[in-house]
Each structure stands twice: as structure tokens, then as C-alpha cells.
Write a protein that holds these residues in place. Structure first.
Motif, PDB file in Angstrom:
ATOM      1  N   PRO A 233      40.003  55.897  70.726  1.00 20.97           N
ATOM      2  CA  PRO A 233      39.175  57.102  70.824  1.00 20.97           C
ATOM      3  C   PRO A 233      39.991  58.352  70.492  1.00 20.97           C
ATOM      4  O   PRO A 233      41.207  58.382  70.667  1.00 20.97           O
ATOM      5  CB  PRO A 233      38.742  57.134  72.288  1.00 20.97           C
ATOM      6  N   VAL A 234      39.306  59.367  70.028  1.00 22.85           N
ATOM      7  CA  VAL A 234      39.944  60.629  69.680  1.00 22.85           C
ATOM      8  C   VAL A 234      40.225  61.414  70.959  1.00 22.85           C
ATOM      9  O   VAL A 234      39.338  61.593  71.785  1.00 22.85           O
ATOM     10  CB  VAL A 234      39.031  61.466  68.757  1.00 22.85           C
ATOM     11  N   LYS A 235      41.473  61.861  71.126  1.00 22.64           N
ATOM     12  CA  LYS A 235      41.827  62.705  72.271  1.00 22.64           C
ATOM     13  C   LYS A 235      41.380  64.127  71.951  1.00 22.64           C
ATOM     14  O   LYS A 235      41.578  64.610  70.850  1.00 22.64           O
ATOM     15  CB  LYS A 235      43.332  62.683  72.497  1.00 22.64           C
ATOM     16  N   GLU A 236      40.775  64.776  72.908  1.00 21.34           N
ATOM     17  CA  GLU A 236      40.377  66.168  72.725  1.00 21.34           C
ATOM     18  C   GLU A 236      41.439  67.068  73.337  1.00 21.34           C
ATOM     19  O   GLU A 236      41.883  66.830  74.452  1.00 21.34           O
ATOM     20  CB  GLU A 236      39.006  66.423  73.340  1.00 21.34           C
ATOM     21  N   TYR A 237      41.849  68.089  72.575  1.00 25.15           N
ATOM     22  CA  TYR A 237      42.909  68.991  72.999  1.00 25.15           C
ATOM     23  C   TYR A 237      42.344  70.338  73.435  1.00 25.15           C
ATOM     24  O   TYR A 237      41.405  70.846  72.826  1.00 25.15           O
ATOM     25  CB  TYR A 237      43.911  69.212  71.857  1.00 25.15           C
ATOM     26  N   SER A 238      42.957  70.918  74.460  1.00 21.72           N
ATOM     27  CA  SER A 238      42.571  72.256  74.923  1.00 21.72           C
ATOM     28  C   SER A 238      43.209  73.301  74.008  1.00 21.72           C
ATOM     29  O   SER A 238      44.089  72.984  73.201  1.00 21.72           O
ATOM     30  CB  SER A 238      43.061  72.475  76.355  1.00 21.72           C
ATOM     31  N   GLY A 239      42.796  74.547  74.163  1.00 19.72           N
ATOM     32  CA  GLY A 239      43.370  75.636  73.382  1.00 19.72           C
ATOM     33  C   GLY A 239      44.869  75.757  73.576  1.00 19.72           C
ATOM     34  O   GLY A 239      45.628  75.959  72.624  1.00 19.72           O
ATOM     35  N   LYS A 240      45.324  75.609  74.823  1.00 20.31           N
ATOM     36  CA  LYS A 240      46.758  75.685  75.110  1.00 20.31           C
ATOM     37  C   LYS A 240      47.502  74.541  74.441  1.00 20.31           C
ATOM     38  O   LYS A 240      48.579  74.729  73.874  1.00 20.31           O
ATOM     39  CB  LYS A 240      47.010  75.677  76.610  1.00 20.31           C
ATOM     40  N   GLU A 241      46.937  73.340  74.490  1.00 19.39           N
ATOM     41  CA  GLU A 241      47.579  72.182  73.862  1.00 19.39           C
ATOM     42  C   GLU A 241      47.662  72.365  72.342  1.00 19.39           C
ATOM     43  O   GLU A 241      48.666  72.002  71.719  1.00 19.39           O
ATOM     44  CB  GLU A 241      46.818  70.897  74.191  1.00 19.39           C
ATOM     45  N   ILE A 242      46.610  72.925  71.750  1.00 22.91           N
ATOM     46  CA  ILE A 242      46.612  73.177  70.304  1.00 22.91           C
ATOM     47  C   ILE A 242      47.728  74.157  69.956  1.00 22.91           C
ATOM     48  O   ILE A 242      48.499  73.928  69.014  1.00 22.91           O
ATOM     49  CB  ILE A 242      45.241  73.698  69.831  1.00 22.91           C
ATOM     50  N   ARG A 243      47.836  75.236  70.725  1.00 19.48           N
ATOM     51  CA  ARG A 243      48.895  76.222  70.495  1.00 19.48           C
ATOM     52  C   ARG A 243      50.271  75.576  70.662  1.00 19.48           C
ATOM     53  O   ARG A 243      51.185  75.799  69.858  1.00 19.48           O
ATOM     54  CB  ARG A 243      48.740  77.411  71.438  1.00 19.48           C
ATOM     55  N   ASP A 244      50.443  74.750  71.683  1.00 20.19           N
ATOM     56  CA  ASP A 244      51.720  74.078  71.916  1.00 20.19           C
ATOM     57  C   ASP A 244      52.090  73.153  70.756  1.00 20.19           C
ATOM     58  O   ASP A 244      53.246  73.102  70.338  1.00 20.19           O
ATOM     59  CB  ASP A 244      51.690  73.286  73.230  1.00 20.19           C
ATOM     60  N   ILE A 245      51.123  72.413  70.242  1.00 15.68           N
ATOM     61  CA  ILE A 245      51.369  71.524  69.100  1.00 15.68           C
ATOM     62  C   ILE A 245      51.784  72.342  67.879  1.00 15.68           C
ATOM     63  O   ILE A 245      52.736  72.006  67.170  1.00 15.68           O
ATOM     64  CB  ILE A 245      50.122  70.672  68.793  1.00 15.68           C
ATOM     65  N   ARG A 246      51.067  73.440  67.644  1.00 15.74           N
ATOM     66  CA  ARG A 246      51.371  74.301  66.490  1.00 15.74           C
ATOM     67  C   ARG A 246      52.776  74.877  66.588  1.00 15.74           C
ATOM     68  O   ARG A 246      53.552  74.819  65.630  1.00 15.74           O
ATOM     69  CB  ARG A 246      50.335  75.429  66.387  1.00 15.74           C
ATOM     70  N   THR A 247      53.122  75.396  67.757  1.00 12.74           N
ATOM     71  CA  THR A 247      54.442  76.021  67.901  1.00 12.74           C
ATOM     72  C   THR A 247      55.563  74.982  67.866  1.00 12.74           C
ATOM     73  O   THR A 247      56.625  75.232  67.307  1.00 12.74           O
ATOM     74  CB  THR A 247      54.540  76.874  69.182  1.00 12.74           C
ATOM     75  N   LYS A 248      55.321  73.806  68.435  1.00 16.05           N
ATOM     76  CA  LYS A 248      56.311  72.732  68.395  1.00 16.05           C
ATOM     77  C   LYS A 248      56.583  72.303  66.957  1.00 16.05           C
ATOM     78  O   LYS A 248      57.711  71.962  66.605  1.00 16.05           O
ATOM     79  CB  LYS A 248      55.835  71.532  69.221  1.00 16.05           C
ATOM     80  N   ALA A 249      55.547  72.353  66.121  1.00 20.25           N
ATOM     81  CA  ALA A 249      55.701  72.008  64.703  1.00 20.25           C
ATOM     82  C   ALA A 249      56.343  73.145  63.913  1.00 20.25           C
ATOM     83  O   ALA A 249      56.648  72.991  62.736  1.00 20.25           O
ATOM     84  CB  ALA A 249      54.341  71.655  64.101  1.00 20.25           C
ATOM     85  N   GLY A 250      56.529  74.304  64.566  1.00 18.88           N
ATOM     86  CA  GLY A 250      57.163  75.437  63.904  1.00 18.88           C
ATOM     87  C   GLY A 250      56.255  76.154  62.921  1.00 18.88           C
ATOM     88  O   GLY A 250      56.724  76.766  61.968  1.00 18.88           O
ATOM     89  N   MET A 251      54.961  76.079  63.162  1.00 20.96           N
ATOM     90  CA  MET A 251      53.992  76.690  62.250  1.00 20.96           C
ATOM     91  C   MET A 251      53.433  77.989  62.807  1.00 20.96           C
ATOM     92  O   MET A 251      53.163  78.088  63.999  1.00 20.96           O
ATOM     93  CB  MET A 251      52.822  75.741  61.997  1.00 20.96           C
ATOM     94  N   THR A 252      53.248  78.942  61.910  1.00 23.96           N
ATOM     95  CA  THR A 252      52.511  80.151  62.269  1.00 23.96           C
ATOM     96  C   THR A 252      51.034  79.783  62.283  1.00 23.96           C
ATOM     97  O   THR A 252      50.637  78.724  61.786  1.00 23.96           O
ATOM     98  CB  THR A 252      52.742  81.262  61.230  1.00 23.96           C
ATOM     99  N   GLN A 253      50.203  80.682  62.808  1.00 22.01           N
ATOM    100  CA  GLN A 253      48.763  80.423  62.775  1.00 22.01           C
ATOM    101  C   GLN A 253      48.271  80.315  61.337  1.00 22.01           C
ATOM    102  O   GLN A 253      47.398  79.505  61.033  1.00 22.01           O
ATOM    103  CB  GLN A 253      47.996  81.510  63.520  1.00 22.01           C
ATOM    104  N   SER A 254      48.846  81.098  60.442  1.00 22.34           N
ATOM    105  CA  SER A 254      48.441  81.076  59.040  1.00 22.34           C
ATOM    106  C   SER A 254      48.746  79.718  58.388  1.00 22.34           C
ATOM    107  O   SER A 254      47.895  79.131  57.713  1.00 22.34           O
ATOM    108  CB  SER A 254      49.149  82.195  58.277  1.00 22.34           C
ATOM    109  N   VAL A 255      49.954  79.227  58.590  1.00 16.94           N
ATOM    110  CA  VAL A 255      50.341  77.926  58.020  1.00 16.94           C
ATOM    111  C   VAL A 255      49.514  76.814  58.652  1.00 16.94           C
ATOM    112  O   VAL A 255      49.032  75.904  57.970  1.00 16.94           O
ATOM    113  CB  VAL A 255      51.855  77.675  58.207  1.00 16.94           C
ATOM    114  N   PHE A 256      49.339  76.890  59.963  1.00 13.06           N
ATOM    115  CA  PHE A 256      48.555  75.884  60.684  1.00 13.06           C
ATOM    116  C   PHE A 256      47.115  75.862  60.178  1.00 13.06           C
ATOM    117  O   PHE A 256      46.540  74.789  59.977  1.00 13.06           O
ATOM    118  CB  PHE A 256      48.604  76.190  62.184  1.00 13.06           C
TER     119      PHE A 256
END
Length: 101
Positions: free
Chosen positions: A34-57
Motif C-alpha cells: 500500500p502507498v504510505k501517505e506523508y504529512s506536510g512535515k514529512e514531505i518537507r523533511d524528505i525534500r530537505t534530506k534530499a538537499g532540494m529546494t522547493q523549486s527543484v523538488f
């Protein structure tokens, strides 16, 4: 462990042989988790951990920067395909990306 492509190729070859009257048929089943659903905070954490800006993400996900802002702020929520991409990205610790100019 064989790849999905190799499994499919082998299965097609077996099906052809079975239709020609050689060998016995067999079944192989793949389970899709099943697909895991992520919260807004989790999405931000994944993006920052990947080293991406919001634009790149946003480019990576195929959405606008405003959409990423809304996801991270909890105002809207992504759909299934985005959750799959987030799941893949969250498990890839050595994510590299290229910013097209």
C-alpha cells in the motif's frame, strides 16, 4: 534475485512453450505494498534530506512551487503517484539531482 524484466521474459517464454504443448504452466504473484501517505512535515523533511529546494523538488515531482508550498503547509495533500515518488525518495539516501538551466 532476478529482475522484474527477467521474470516477465521467463514467464512469456514459459507461456509460449505451454501453448505449444511443452511443459506445465505455473503462476507467480507479485504483491504491491500500500502507498504510505506523508504529512506536510514529512514531505518537507524528505525534500530537505534530499538537499532540494522547493523549486527543484517541484520540478522533480512535476508540480508547481505553490503546490509544494501547499503540501508542506498542510493546506492540500498529494495523490497516490506522488506518495510513491516520496516513498522512493525517502529511501534513497544518496539522492543526486541535476538542475536544468
Amino acid at each position: 534475485m532476478s529482475s522484474l524484466f527477467e521474470d516477465l521474459k521467463e514467464g512469456l517464454e514459459e507461456a509460449i512453450a505451454y501453448e505449444k504443448g511443452y511443459g506445465a504452466g505455473r503462476v507467480k504473484t507479485y504483491m504491491i505494498l500500500p502507498v504510505k501517505e506523508y504529512s506536510g512535515k514529512e514531505i518537507r523533511d524528505i525534500r530537505t534530506k534530499a538537499g532540494m529546494t522547493q523549486s527543484v523538488f517541484a520540478s522533480y515531482m512535476g508540480v508547481s512551487i505553490k503546490t509544494v508550498e501547499a503540501w508542506e503547509g498542510g493546506r492540500t495533500h498529494p495523490t497516490g503517484p506522488v506518495f510513491r515518488l516520496l516513498d522512493i525518495l525517502s529511501k534513497n539516501e544518496e539522492m543526486e539531482y541535476i538542475v536544468a538551466k
